[in-house]
Design a protein around this motif. Structure first.
Motif, PDB file in Angstrom:
ATOM      1  N   GLY A 140       0.825  -1.197   0.000  1.00 58.68           N
ATOM      2  CA  GLY A 140       0.000   0.000   0.000  1.00 58.68           C
ATOM      3  C   GLY A 140       0.861   1.250   0.000  1.00 58.68           C
ATOM      4  N   GLN A 141       0.237   2.395  -0.204  1.00 56.32           N
ATOM      5  CA  GLN A 141       0.906   3.693  -0.143  1.00 56.32           C
ATOM      6  C   GLN A 141       2.023   3.832  -1.178  1.00 56.32           C
ATOM      7  OE1 GLN A 141      -0.488   5.980   1.958  1.00 56.32           O
ATOM      8  NE2 GLN A 141      -1.927   4.322   2.404  1.00 56.32           N
ATOM      9  N   VAL A 142       1.781   3.309  -2.376  1.00 57.12           N
ATOM     10  CA  VAL A 142       2.767   3.466  -3.449  1.00 57.12           C
ATOM     11  C   VAL A 142       2.216   4.317  -4.593  1.00 57.12           C
ATOM     12  CG1 VAL A 142       3.978   1.315  -2.917  1.00 57.12           C
ATOM     13  CG2 VAL A 142       2.061   1.283  -4.548  1.00 57.12           C
ATOM     14  N   GLY A 143       1.034   4.902  -4.408  1.00 56.60           N
ATOM     15  CA  GLY A 143       0.458   5.763  -5.437  1.00 56.60           C
ATOM     16  C   GLY A 143      -0.357   5.026  -6.474  1.00 56.60           C
ATOM     17  N   LYS A 144      -0.839   3.848  -6.110  1.00 57.70           N
ATOM     18  CA  LYS A 144      -1.560   3.000  -7.055  1.00 57.70           C
ATOM     19  C   LYS A 144      -2.883   3.627  -7.507  1.00 57.70           C
ATOM     20  CE  LYS A 144      -3.145  -0.575  -5.183  1.00 57.70           C
ATOM     21  NZ  LYS A 144      -4.480   0.076  -5.157  1.00 57.70           N
ATOM     22  N   THR A 145      -3.724   4.003  -6.564  1.00 54.56           N
ATOM     23  CA  THR A 145      -5.020   4.583  -6.910  1.00 54.56           C
ATOM     24  C   THR A 145      -4.856   5.955  -7.556  1.00 54.56           C
ATOM     25  OG1 THR A 145      -6.192   3.354  -5.193  1.00 54.56           O
ATOM     26  CG2 THR A 145      -7.232   5.374  -5.978  1.00 54.56           C
ATOM     27  N   THR A 146      -3.922   6.744  -7.052  1.00 59.34           N
ATOM     28  CA  THR A 146      -3.636   8.042  -7.671  1.00 59.34           C
ATOM     29  C   THR A 146      -3.235   7.861  -9.128  1.00 59.34           C
ATOM     30  OG1 THR A 146      -2.934   8.991  -5.570  1.00 59.34           O
ATOM     31  CG2 THR A 146      -2.175  10.094  -7.562  1.00 59.34           C
ATOM     32  N   THR A 147      -2.435   6.833  -9.379  1.00 60.88           N
ATOM     33  CA  THR A 147      -2.020   6.529 -10.743  1.00 60.88           C
ATOM     34  C   THR A 147      -3.215   6.114 -11.598  1.00 60.88           C
ATOM     35  OG1 THR A 147       0.224   5.902 -10.107  1.00 60.88           O
ATOM     36  CG2 THR A 147      -0.633   4.961 -12.167  1.00 60.88           C
ATOM     37  N   ALA A 148      -4.052   5.239 -11.058  1.00 61.94           N
ATOM     38  CA  ALA A 148      -5.219   4.765 -11.810  1.00 61.94           C
ATOM     39  C   ALA A 148      -6.118   5.925 -12.217  1.00 61.94           C
ATOM     40  CB  ALA A 148      -6.002   3.754 -10.976  1.00 61.94           C
ATOM     41  N   ILE A 149      -6.414   6.812 -11.290  1.00 62.16           N
ATOM     42  CA  ILE A 149      -7.314   7.935 -11.561  1.00 62.16           C
ATOM     43  C   ILE A 149      -6.705   8.898 -12.574  1.00 62.16           C
ATOM     44  CG2 ILE A 149      -8.445   9.962 -10.568  1.00 62.16           C
ATOM     45  CD1 ILE A 149      -8.585   8.351  -7.908  1.00 62.16           C
ATOM     46  N   ASN A 150      -5.491   9.339 -12.300  1.00 61.25           N
ATOM     47  CA  ASN A 150      -4.873  10.360 -13.153  1.00 61.25           C
ATOM     48  C   ASN A 150      -4.518   9.825 -14.537  1.00 61.25           C
ATOM     49  OD1 ASN A 150      -4.346  13.039 -11.607  1.00 61.25           O
ATOM     50  ND2 ASN A 150      -3.924  11.429 -10.129  1.00 61.25           N
ATOM     51  N   LEU A 151      -4.091   8.573 -14.614  1.00 58.36           N
ATOM     52  CA  LEU A 151      -3.796   7.992 -15.916  1.00 58.36           C
ATOM     53  C   LEU A 151      -5.075   7.854 -16.737  1.00 58.36           C
ATOM     54  CD1 LEU A 151      -1.942   6.713 -17.977  1.00 58.36           C
ATOM     55  CD2 LEU A 151      -2.140   4.545 -16.726  1.00 58.36           C
ATOM     56  N   ALA A 152      -6.158   7.431 -16.101  1.00 58.30           N
ATOM     57  CA  ALA A 152      -7.438   7.300 -16.801  1.00 58.30           C
ATOM     58  C   ALA A 152      -7.893   8.651 -17.350  1.00 58.30           C
ATOM     59  CB  ALA A 152      -8.495   6.722 -15.856  1.00 58.30           C
ATOM     60  N   ILE A 153      -7.784   9.686 -16.538  1.00 60.32           N
ATOM     61  CA  ILE A 153      -8.197  11.027 -16.971  1.00 60.32           C
ATOM     62  C   ILE A 153      -7.324  11.516 -18.123  1.00 60.32           C
ATOM     63  CG2 ILE A 153      -8.312  13.453 -16.263  1.00 60.32           C
ATOM     64  CD1 ILE A 153      -9.088  12.432 -13.444  1.00 60.32           C
ATOM     65  N   CYS A 154      -6.007  11.294 -18.010  1.00 59.91           N
ATOM     66  CA  CYS A 154      -5.088  11.783 -19.040  1.00 59.91           C
ATOM     67  C   CYS A 154      -5.253  11.020 -20.352  1.00 59.91           C
ATOM     68  CB  CYS A 154      -3.648  11.702 -18.541  1.00 59.91           C
ATOM     69  SG  CYS A 154      -3.270  12.929 -17.255  1.00 59.91           S
ATOM     70  N   LEU A 155      -5.506   9.726 -20.271  1.00 56.56           N
ATOM     71  CA  LEU A 155      -5.770   8.960 -21.492  1.00 56.56           C
ATOM     72  C   LEU A 155      -7.039   9.468 -22.178  1.00 56.56           C
ATOM     73  CD1 LEU A 155      -4.932   5.323 -20.310  1.00 56.56           C
ATOM     74  CD2 LEU A 155      -3.746   6.586 -22.122  1.00 56.56           C
ATOM     75  N   ALA A 156      -8.069   9.743 -21.365  1.00 51.10           N
ATOM     76  CA  ALA A 156      -9.325  10.259 -21.920  1.00 51.10           C
ATOM     77  C   ALA A 156      -9.119  11.625 -22.560  1.00 51.10           C
ATOM     78  CB  ALA A 156     -10.385  10.326 -20.834  1.00 51.10           C
ATOM     79  N   ARG A 157      -8.346  12.472 -21.913  1.00 56.04           N
ATOM     80  CA  ARG A 157      -8.066  13.799 -22.466  1.00 56.04           C
ATOM     81  C   ARG A 157      -7.245  13.713 -23.746  1.00 56.04           C
ATOM     82  NH1 ARG A 157      -6.829  17.064 -16.788  1.00 56.04           N
ATOM     83  NH2 ARG A 157      -9.007  17.603 -16.340  1.00 56.04           N
ATOM     84  N   ALA A 158      -6.503  12.614 -23.894  1.00 51.73           N
ATOM     85  CA  ALA A 158      -5.708  12.410 -25.108  1.00 51.73           C
ATOM     86  C   ALA A 158      -6.540  11.801 -26.232  1.00 51.73           C
ATOM     87  CB  ALA A 158      -4.513  11.511 -24.795  1.00 51.73           C
ATOM     88  N   GLY A 159      -7.858  11.694 -26.014  1.00 48.75           N
ATOM     89  CA  GLY A 159      -8.754  11.225 -27.057  1.00 48.75           C
ATOM     90  C   GLY A 159      -9.091   9.753 -27.003  1.00 48.75           C
ATOM     91  N   GLN A 160      -8.635   9.063 -25.947  1.00 45.55           N
ATOM     92  CA  GLN A 160      -8.902   7.636 -25.821  1.00 45.55           C
ATOM     93  C   GLN A 160     -10.202   7.389 -25.049  1.00 45.55           C
ATOM     94  OE1 GLN A 160      -6.412   5.561 -27.388  1.00 45.55           O
ATOM     95  NE2 GLN A 160      -5.937   7.653 -28.006  1.00 45.55           N
ATOM     96  N   LYS A 161     -10.909   6.332 -25.425  1.00 43.49           N
ATOM     97  CA  LYS A 161     -12.090   5.923 -24.664  1.00 43.49           C
ATOM     98  C   LYS A 161     -11.627   4.989 -23.556  1.00 43.49           C
ATOM     99  CE  LYS A 161     -15.281   6.300 -28.555  1.00 43.49           C
ATOM    100  NZ  LYS A 161     -16.234   5.568 -29.444  1.00 43.49           N
ATOM    101  N   VAL A 162     -11.962   5.330 -22.319  1.00 39.24           N
ATOM    102  CA  VAL A 162     -11.380   4.649 -21.161  1.00 39.24           C
ATOM    103  C   VAL A 162     -12.457   4.183 -20.192  1.00 39.24           C
ATOM    104  CG1 VAL A 162      -9.729   4.857 -19.249  1.00 39.24           C
ATOM    105  CG2 VAL A 162      -9.355   6.165 -21.361  1.00 39.24           C
TER     106      VAL A 162
END
Length: 241
Positions: free
Chosen positions: A12-34
């Motif tokens: 735990g406490q390695v930034g897993k959920t933060t990564t999941a959320i922010n990566l999903a948002i950034c992929l979507a902003r890059a035009g990907q369906k996520v």
């Protein structure tokens, strides 16, 4: 066919959920369906993305696992264009007990997602900090795994356990093609000499398997710029596969 990526580390406490959320948002902003699947009973991603009533009861990944709803009912919109998600709640802990004697217990998530993979470019699964039935489901359902690493001694020591679990799944008939998308260094403090040494060692051992993008420790920010670069790396890698 959408690419399914689990974000997993039993620490735990390695930034897993933060990564999941922010990566999903950034992929979507890059035009990907996520599609982001919150497969953690602590429901950190759900707390951030849920836009429905006060409770997710009856419409979460728990009901999906127990067969009470189909995946179409479990998928919800977010406040972000092109980003959908499946929420979680504390009831998910019951699945570990209810599915213990089920011979097909590791295939539930893969079978549930089969009908929607074609609708998305990427499906991200935020895993719990454990290697139980839910995380195993996520790994069996995935094409690859992102392993976040906080460059401190104890989280690094735990890399062997997630790699061993991946090898076990690869050696089984459940998902022999499971790969490692990459090791992601998170919460990195450049001025911390011990962390710098550990990062160098990680890159020496795992080489090109380590993402070029590093998520720096920066209190009060969500690292949006870094996660945008990570999204670009993943999209570029996918285009070559």
């Amino acid at each position: 066919m959408g690419k399914v990526i689990a974000i997993a580390n039993q620490k735990g406490q390695v930034g897993k959920t933060t990564t999941a959320i922010n990566l999903a948002i950034c992929l979507a902003r890059a035009g990907q369906k996520v599609l982001l699947v919150d497969a953690d009973a602590r429901a950190g991603a759900t707390e951030t993305l849920w836009r429905g009533p006060a409770s997710v009861k009856g419409e979460s990944v728990y009901e999906l696992f127990t067969g009470r709803i189909g995946i179409a009912t479990a998928i919800h919109e977010t406040g972000y264009e092109r980003l959908h998600f499946i929420p979680s709640d504390i009831n998910l802990v019951e699945v570990e007990l209810k599915f213990l004697d089920n011979p097909a217990r590791n295939l539930v998530l893969r079978e549930a997602m089969a009908s929607v993979r074609g609708r998305y470019d990427y499906i991200l699964i935020d895993c719990a900090p454990s290697l139980g039935i839910i995380t195993t489901n996520a790994l069996v359902a995935s094409d690859s795994v992102i392993i976040p690493i906080h460059p401190e001694m104890y989280p690094v020591d735990g890399i062997g356990k997630i790699l061993q679990t991946i090898r076990i799944i690869q050696d089984s008939e459940q998902n022999p093609d499971l790969g490692i998308e990459g090791f992601l260094i998170t919460m990195y403090e450049k001025n911390a000499s011990v962390q710098s040494q550990i990062v160098t060692e990680i890159r020496d051992v795992f080489k090109e398997m380590v993402f070029n993008t590093t998520i720096l420790y920066n209190p009060g920010t969500n690292g949006a710029e870094s996660y945008s670069r990570l999204a670009e790396e993943i999209i570029a890698k996918s285009s070559k596969e």
